[in-house]
Design a protein around this motif. Sequence first.
Motif, PDB file in Angstrom:
ATOM      1  N   GLY A  12       0.775  -1.229   0.000  1.00  0.00           N
ATOM      2  CA  GLY A  12       0.000   0.000   0.000  1.00  0.00           C
ATOM      3  C   GLY A  12       0.807   1.279   0.000  1.00  0.00           C
ATOM      4  O   GLY A  12       0.243   2.373   0.018  1.00  0.00           O
ATOM      5  N   ASP A  47      -5.575   0.372  -3.884  1.00  0.00           N
ATOM      6  CA  ASP A  47      -5.157  -0.018  -2.524  1.00  0.00           C
ATOM      7  C   ASP A  47      -4.038   0.856  -1.978  1.00  0.00           C
ATOM      8  O   ASP A  47      -3.339   0.471  -1.043  1.00  0.00           O
ATOM      9  N   THR A 257      -9.782  -3.409   4.754  1.00  0.00           N
ATOM     10  CA  THR A 257      -9.974  -3.628   3.332  1.00  0.00           C
ATOM     11  C   THR A 257      -9.825  -2.303   2.607  1.00  0.00           C
ATOM     12  O   THR A 257     -10.029  -1.238   3.206  1.00  0.00           O
ATOM     13  N   ASP A 258      -9.471  -2.365   1.346  1.00  0.00           N
ATOM     14  CA  ASP A 258      -9.292  -1.145   0.562  1.00  0.00           C
ATOM     15  C   ASP A 258     -10.482  -0.864  -0.324  1.00  0.00           C
ATOM     16  O   ASP A 258     -10.388  -0.116  -1.285  1.00  0.00           O
TER      17      ASP A 258
END
Length: 262
Positions: A12, A47, A257-258
Amino acid sequence: MQDRVAMTVADGIADVRMNRPEKLNALDPAMFDALIDTIERLGTVADLRAVVLSGEGRGFCAGLDMASMTGGTAALDDRAHGIANRYQQVAWGWRTLPVPVIAALHGPVLGGGLQIASGADIRIAAPDTRLSVMELKWGIVPDMAGHVLWRGLVRADLLRECIYTAREFDGEEAARLGFVTRIAADPLAEAMALARAIAGRNPDAIRAAKRLAARAAEAGAEAVLAAEAREQAALIGSANQMEAVRANLSGRAPVFTDQTIF
């Protein structure tokens, strides 16, 4: 693009490095193109949690490569990037990204290089970094979004002194003036550590926080208060916010979570 800017994304975090070390990462037309392309690409990474911006070699960026800048002034009036022209976008564009950007500064950070660094949310510099609002040395003014980016960072009279004199100052003074957030012996390592800490927080809340910071800098109290309420209402009860609560209560690392709600 690798000829001018190198980028990798892992866990990320985007590691973005200006990559013209033999010229101290000076800004030529190819560097402008590569930086703009990089900002556009980063805006599409679903992300993404944080960006670290640095320069390869002996410095962050020595400013304009004057010998290569012979294109005239036509691009100054071309608002091809929203409110910004081509030259402004390489600095302003970092502020438009949805995630925090951390600049790691060392060596020369001069003229346009300082304006690019100022587009980051946070700047970490080595104590012996060389900085300057250098444009008056060449008989021009800062025009790569610096006046907007420095607003609220540097006291107005101190900023004017730096602009009028084009004098050079080190990382320690830059921190006192407000151009730099803090100093560190190894700015890149510190920036990566900070990026990892940010990446461990609720990504929805981080993005909301950046939007609110931008709103607070440019809007009146009524608009900012309303924006706070909207952002908070969207966050409370969302999947990532509930995961943050559960993780804190159980003493474990959160797993976010993205799939952002925004």
